[in-house]
Design a protein around this motif. Structure first.
Motif, PDB file in Angstrom:
ATOM      1  N   LEU A  25       0.833  -1.205   0.000  1.00 45.67           N
ATOM      2  CA  LEU A  25       0.000   0.000   0.000  1.00 45.67           C
ATOM      3  C   LEU A  25       0.870   1.259   0.000  1.00 45.67           C
ATOM      4  O   LEU A  25       0.524   2.268  -0.619  1.00 45.67           O
ATOM      5  CB  LEU A  25      -0.905  -0.016   1.235  1.00 45.67           C
ATOM      6  CG  LEU A  25      -2.173   0.846   1.218  1.00 45.67           C
ATOM      7  CD1 LEU A  25      -3.117   0.399   0.135  1.00 45.67           C
ATOM      8  CD2 LEU A  25      -2.874   0.770   2.574  1.00 45.67           C
ATOM      9  N   ALA A  26       2.005   1.182   0.690  1.00 45.97           N
ATOM     10  CA  ALA A  26       2.889   2.343   0.803  1.00 45.97           C
ATOM     11  C   ALA A  26       3.592   2.672  -0.510  1.00 45.97           C
ATOM     12  O   ALA A  26       3.892   3.838  -0.775  1.00 45.97           O
ATOM     13  CB  ALA A  26       3.918   2.111   1.901  1.00 45.97           C
ATOM     14  N   SER A  28       2.528   1.463  -3.730  1.00 43.18           N
ATOM     15  CA  SER A  28       1.697   1.368  -4.930  1.00 43.18           C
ATOM     16  C   SER A  28       1.257   2.749  -5.390  1.00 43.18           C
ATOM     17  O   SER A  28       0.909   3.611  -4.580  1.00 43.18           O
ATOM     18  CB  SER A  28       0.461   0.503  -4.663  1.00 43.18           C
ATOM     19  OG  SER A  28       0.830  -0.818  -4.318  1.00 43.18           O
ATOM     20  N   SER A  29       1.246   2.934  -6.695  1.00 42.83           N
ATOM     21  CA  SER A  29       0.804   4.211  -7.263  1.00 42.83           C
ATOM     22  C   SER A  29      -0.410   4.052  -8.167  1.00 42.83           C
ATOM     23  O   SER A  29      -1.064   5.038  -8.495  1.00 42.83           O
ATOM     24  CB  SER A  29       1.950   4.870  -8.049  1.00 42.83           C
ATOM     25  OG  SER A  29       2.417   3.993  -9.063  1.00 42.83           O
ATOM     26  N   ARG A  30      -0.730   2.838  -8.570  1.00 41.87           N
ATOM     27  CA  ARG A  30      -1.882   2.591  -9.428  1.00 41.87           C
ATOM     28  C   ARG A  30      -3.075   2.184  -8.575  1.00 41.87           C
ATOM     29  O   ARG A  30      -2.937   1.474  -7.571  1.00 41.87           O
ATOM     30  CB  ARG A  30      -1.570   1.502 -10.451  1.00 41.87           C
ATOM     31  CG  ARG A  30      -0.460   1.889 -11.424  1.00 41.87           C
ATOM     32  CD  ARG A  30      -0.157   0.779 -12.395  1.00 41.87           C
ATOM     33  NE  ARG A  30      -1.351   0.386 -13.153  1.00 41.87           N
ATOM     34  CZ  ARG A  30      -1.377  -0.643 -14.000  1.00 41.87           C
ATOM     35  NH1 ARG A  30      -0.288  -1.389 -14.167  1.00 41.87           N
ATOM     36  NH2 ARG A  30      -2.477  -0.936 -14.652  1.00 41.87           N
ATOM     37  N   PHE A  31      -4.259   2.616  -8.981  1.00 41.52           N
ATOM     38  CA  PHE A  31      -5.465   2.400  -8.186  1.00 41.52           C
ATOM     39  C   PHE A  31      -5.737   0.912  -7.951  1.00 41.52           C
ATOM     40  O   PHE A  31      -6.055   0.497  -6.831  1.00 41.52           O
ATOM     41  CB  PHE A  31      -6.667   3.048  -8.874  1.00 41.52           C
ATOM     42  CG  PHE A  31      -7.969   2.805  -8.167  1.00 41.52           C
ATOM     43  CD1 PHE A  31      -8.254   3.450  -6.966  1.00 41.52           C
ATOM     44  CD2 PHE A  31      -8.902   1.913  -8.681  1.00 41.52           C
ATOM     45  CE1 PHE A  31      -9.439   3.220  -6.303  1.00 41.52           C
ATOM     46  CE2 PHE A  31     -10.095   1.679  -8.025  1.00 41.52           C
ATOM     47  CZ  PHE A  31     -10.370   2.337  -6.834  1.00 41.52           C
ATOM     48  N   VAL A  32      -5.611   0.108  -8.987  1.00 38.39           N
ATOM     49  CA  VAL A  32      -5.899  -1.323  -8.858  1.00 38.39           C
ATOM     50  C   VAL A  32      -4.953  -1.966  -7.848  1.00 38.39           C
ATOM     51  O   VAL A  32      -5.360  -2.784  -7.011  1.00 38.39           O
ATOM     52  CB  VAL A  32      -5.789  -2.028 -10.222  1.00 38.39           C
ATOM     53  CG1 VAL A  32      -5.934  -3.547 -10.065  1.00 38.39           C
ATOM     54  CG2 VAL A  32      -6.859  -1.503 -11.177  1.00 38.39           C
ATOM     55  N   LEU A  33      -3.688  -1.591  -7.901  1.00 39.15           N
ATOM     56  CA  LEU A  33      -2.712  -2.141  -6.961  1.00 39.15           C
ATOM     57  C   LEU A  33      -3.007  -1.677  -5.536  1.00 39.15           C
ATOM     58  O   LEU A  33      -2.825  -2.438  -4.577  1.00 39.15           O
ATOM     59  CB  LEU A  33      -1.298  -1.719  -7.372  1.00 39.15           C
ATOM     60  CG  LEU A  33      -0.795  -2.273  -8.710  1.00 39.15           C
ATOM     61  CD1 LEU A  33       0.604  -1.747  -9.012  1.00 39.15           C
ATOM     62  CD2 LEU A  33      -0.795  -3.805  -8.685  1.00 39.15           C
ATOM     63  N   LEU A  34      -3.463  -0.433  -5.385  1.00 35.73           N
ATOM     64  CA  LEU A  34      -3.835   0.065  -4.066  1.00 35.73           C
ATOM     65  C   LEU A  34      -4.988  -0.750  -3.478  1.00 35.73           C
ATOM     66  O   LEU A  34      -4.979  -1.112  -2.305  1.00 35.73           O
ATOM     67  CB  LEU A  34      -4.231   1.542  -4.149  1.00 35.73           C
ATOM     68  CG  LEU A  34      -3.104   2.564  -4.334  1.00 35.73           C
ATOM     69  CD1 LEU A  34      -3.680   3.933  -4.632  1.00 35.73           C
ATOM     70  CD2 LEU A  34      -2.230   2.620  -3.097  1.00 35.73           C
ATOM     71  N   VAL A  35      -5.977  -1.033  -4.314  1.00 36.31           N
ATOM     72  CA  VAL A  35      -7.129  -1.809  -3.848  1.00 36.31           C
ATOM     73  C   VAL A  35      -6.704  -3.218  -3.455  1.00 36.31           C
ATOM     74  O   VAL A  35      -7.109  -3.751  -2.415  1.00 36.31           O
ATOM     75  CB  VAL A  35      -8.228  -1.851  -4.929  1.00 36.31           C
ATOM     76  CG1 VAL A  35      -9.338  -2.821  -4.529  1.00 36.31           C
ATOM     77  CG2 VAL A  35      -8.813  -0.462  -5.151  1.00 36.31           C
ATOM     78  N   LEU A  36      -5.876  -3.840  -4.277  1.00 37.98           N
ATOM     79  CA  LEU A  36      -5.412  -5.198  -3.974  1.00 37.98           C
ATOM     80  C   LEU A  36      -4.570  -5.220  -2.699  1.00 37.98           C
ATOM     81  O   LEU A  36      -4.688  -6.148  -1.883  1.00 37.98           O
ATOM     82  CB  LEU A  36      -4.602  -5.751  -5.147  1.00 37.98           C
ATOM     83  CG  LEU A  36      -5.398  -6.046  -6.426  1.00 37.98           C
ATOM     84  CD1 LEU A  36      -4.459  -6.486  -7.546  1.00 37.98           C
ATOM     85  CD2 LEU A  36      -6.460  -7.114  -6.159  1.00 37.98           C
ATOM     86  N   ALA A  37      -3.731  -4.213  -2.523  1.00 41.44           N
ATOM     87  CA  ALA A  37      -2.911  -4.140  -1.313  1.00 41.44           C
ATOM     88  C   ALA A  37      -3.786  -3.952  -0.079  1.00 41.44           C
ATOM     89  O   ALA A  37      -3.565  -4.585   0.962  1.00 41.44           O
ATOM     90  CB  ALA A  37      -1.903  -2.992  -1.426  1.00 41.44           C
TER      91      ALA A  37
END
Length: 255
Positions: A25-26, A28-37
């Motif tokens: 989460l810290a 990640s810059s892409r929205f999908v990766l943020l959600v997955l994290a």
């Protein structure tokens, strides 16, 4: 997973998943990766919450309400310290997400330390009422509904206090933020009070008292909509009354 591998394994796995999710989460810059994290971190948090509290209740079966309230005091403390660290990191480093990385590092360090010292003093299985025990199953469903409503209240209010106080009570953002801090301070104080009362009252009596306080505070909020003093007082009292509900409810379920 607890039935098959044991609560300690589930607790350790949850701590690792939370750590990995927080680190992801810290960075990640892409929205999908943020959600997955965030999803990964949430799964780990769920495992820590369930396995950790269940382990504590089994290690201290005779005073589970008091001990569970005592352990969960640190939930409130973390709710106060976490935002402060994020704010400080944002102001000094320009990177609020550094607080997530710090939390992940603490979890990773604590995982082997905790696993090496935690000894389960009771049989490590999850108690489930027999299929033909309709009365027991009915009580469990009732407690599950109560837990659903309570968690919705705690998380909903905790997440929207600031917005509510700004739009309804017309407080400045700075004062509304203090109101949010007041909720979590009351919440933490409630769990401290629950720890003390848990040594003197039965789990059921403590739970009933806490729920009565929640209803009273909710009534103050309901009839004080738009007024600053009743709104702030209701939030503080609601935090105080909410504090013991979750750990005490777990103690009732385990009894």
């Amino acid at each position: 997973a607890s039935d098959r591998f044991g609560l300690q394994i589930v607790l350790a796995a949850g701590m690792v998943l939370m750590s990995v999710g927080a680190l992801a989460l810290a960075v990640s810059s892409r929205f999908v990766l943020l959600v997955l994290a965030a999803l990964l971190m949430g799964i780990g948090y769920g495992a820590v919450l369930s396995a950790g509290n269940l382990l504590v209740a089994r290690l201290y079966p005779t005073r589970s309400a008091a001990v569970l309230n005592g352990v969960n005091v640190f939930y409130g403390i973390g709710s106060i310290i976490g935002p402060l660290l994020a704010g400080y990191a944002g102001a000094q480093l320009g990177a609020s997400y550094a607080a997530l990385a710090l939390g992940a590092a603490v979890l990773l360090v604590l995982t082997p330390f905790l696993m090496g010292r935690l000894e389960v003093a009771v049989h490590d299985t999850v108690a489930v009422p027999p299929a033909d025990d309709m009365r027991g199953a009915g009580v469990l469903w009732l407690l599950a509904v109560l837990l659903l409503i309570y968690i919705g209240t705690e998380v909903g209010l905790g997440g929207w206090i600031t917005v509510y106080l700004i739009t309804s009570a017309h407080l400045t953002p700075e004062m509304a933020a203090l109101g949010a801090s007041g909720f979590w301070l009351g919440f933490t104080a409630g769990r401290m009070l629950g720890t003390a009362l848990g040594l003197r009252l039965t789990s059921s009596a403590l739970l009933l008292s806490s729920l009565s306080g929640v209803l009273g505070a909710a009534a103050i909020l309901l009839f004080g909509v738009g007024a600053q003093l009743p709104s702030v007082a209701g939030i503080l009292l609601l935090g105080l009354a909410c504090g013991p509900v979750f750990p005490t409810l777990l103690a009732v379920i385990m009894s």
